[in-house]
Scaffold this active site. Structure first.
Site, PDB file in Angstrom:
ATOM      1  N   SER A 137      75.231  17.937 -77.036  1.00 55.04           N
ATOM      2  CA  SER A 137      74.335  17.281 -78.122  1.00 55.04           C
ATOM      3  C   SER A 137      74.012  15.827 -77.200  1.00 55.04           C
ATOM      4  O   SER A 137      74.503  15.581 -76.506  1.00 55.04           O
ATOM      5  CB  SER A 137      75.227  16.932 -79.348  1.00 55.04           C
ATOM      6  OG  SER A 137      74.346  15.876 -79.985  1.00 55.04           O
ATOM      7  N   TYR A 150      82.173  14.819 -84.476  1.00 56.59           N
ATOM      8  CA  TYR A 150      81.276  15.689 -83.861  1.00 56.59           C
ATOM      9  C   TYR A 150      80.683  15.040 -82.718  1.00 56.59           C
ATOM     10  O   TYR A 150      80.920  15.626 -81.546  1.00 56.59           O
ATOM     11  CB  TYR A 150      79.671  15.733 -84.795  1.00 56.59           C
ATOM     12  CG  TYR A 150      78.617  16.506 -84.202  1.00 56.59           C
ATOM     13  CD1 TYR A 150      78.544  17.739 -84.295  1.00 56.59           C
ATOM     14  CD2 TYR A 150      77.610  15.916 -83.572  1.00 56.59           C
ATOM     15  CE1 TYR A 150      77.454  18.538 -83.828  1.00 56.59           C
ATOM     16  CE2 TYR A 150      76.609  16.499 -83.176  1.00 56.59           C
ATOM     17  CZ  TYR A 150      76.682  17.908 -83.224  1.00 56.59           C
ATOM     18  OH  TYR A 150      75.478  18.650 -82.702  1.00 56.59           O
TER      19      TYR A 150
END
Ligand SMILES: NC(=O)c1ccc[n+]([C@@H]2O[C@H](COP(=O)([O-])OP(=O)(O)OC[C@H]3O[C@@H](n4cnc5c(N)ncnc54)[C@H](OP(=O)(O)O)[C@@H]3O)[C@@H](O)[C@H]2O)c1
Length: 245
Positions: A137, A150
């Site tokens: 990401s 995350y």
């Protein structure tokens, strides 16, 4: 010289491929000629996946990447494997990742789930000099005050990608990652619906738009193909320039 990527004869497994980026990657690999199996968490999603895509029929297996037994059972029906895509991932919103149990849940899915699959599939991949593609990401590279689990998990996925690439090069197995920018999926729907966040993201994205799962799929096809035969340990940003700012 005409360039064409042909993945005919290749067998791919895409975790979390029932929706979003995973589905985009699965369809792109199929379009390039690969035979693709996706994994989904529920029997209902498994049935929903087993449809004609326009490039062939997608097969689906039920798998929870946090559960060793579920992985073992699912992999029993996978004979040959050339391409493993670790796409399954989660984010827990509303500040809940600051609770240690929820933080651990995210790490367990995004990071340890990726390692579980890499470990379990290595033997099959070595036999066919296959490759692994992990989904990182842009939060692999930036702090995220709303999603600490995350961000930590995705930063670690980039490092894991490099470590496994070094360790498994001698087996002929390449390991790369894609760091998607803001891609329109069910995971990002709440962000897209928030006008202030949407506008902030667009202001920072040089290409001024959201990406699509198909655009991530195109990069996946390249990284999983012979065209990337000397590429390992790399993380490719597919983000409309977000990481360049
Ligand atoms: N969309 C973006 O902008 C963006 C940006 C950067 C990175 N990513 C990454 O891209 C990947 C795909 O996300 P997406 O945006 O396409 O969202 P998505 O449609 O929600 O896909 C996530 C997938 O992961 C599966 N999953 C979650 N936990 C799982 C578990 N324990 N075991 C097995 N499967 C599990 C989900 O299954 P269920 O449907 O059963 O929950 C779903 O199929 C994720 O790793 C995400 O972090 C997305």
């Amino acid at each position: 010289m005409a360039w064409q990527i042909d993945l005919s004869g290749k067998k791919a497994l895409v975790t979390g491929g029932a929706s979003g980026i995973g589905y985009g990657i699965a369809c792109a690999l199929m379009e390039a000629g690969a035979t693709v199996t996706v994994t989904a968490r529920t029997s209902k999603s498994v049935r929903a996946c087993e449809t004609e895509t326009g490039h062939g029929t997608l097969t689906a297996l039920q798998m929870d990447v946090t559960n060793d037994l579920s992985i073992e059972e699912a992999l029993e029906s996978v004979d040959d494997l050339d391409i493993l895509v670790n796409n399954a991932g989660t984010a827990i919103r509303k500040g809940l990742e600051f609770r240690v149990d929820r933080f651990a849940e995210v790490i367990n899915t995004n990071l340890i789930g990726t390692m579980r699959l890499c470990h379990e599939c290595l033997g099959k991949l070595v036999l066919r000099r296959g490759c692994i593609l992990n989904i990182a990401s842009m939060y692999s590279f930036y702090g995220n005050p709303l999603l600490p689990g995350y961000g930590a998990s995705k930063a670690a996925v980039v490092n894991l990608t490099m470590s496994l690439a070094i360790a498994w090069a001698r087996h002929g197995v390449r390991v790369n990652a894609i760091a998607p920018g803001w891609i329109e999926t069910k995971m990002t729907a709440p962000v897209k619906d928030d006008r202030v966040r949407h506008d902030t993201i667009m202001a920072r994205t040089p290409m001024g738009r959201w990406g699509t799962p198909e655009e991530v799929g195109a990069a996946a096809v390249y990284l999983c193909s012979p065209a990337a035969s000397f590429v390992t340990g790399a993380t490719l940003a597919v983000d409309g320039g977000y990481a360049a700012v």
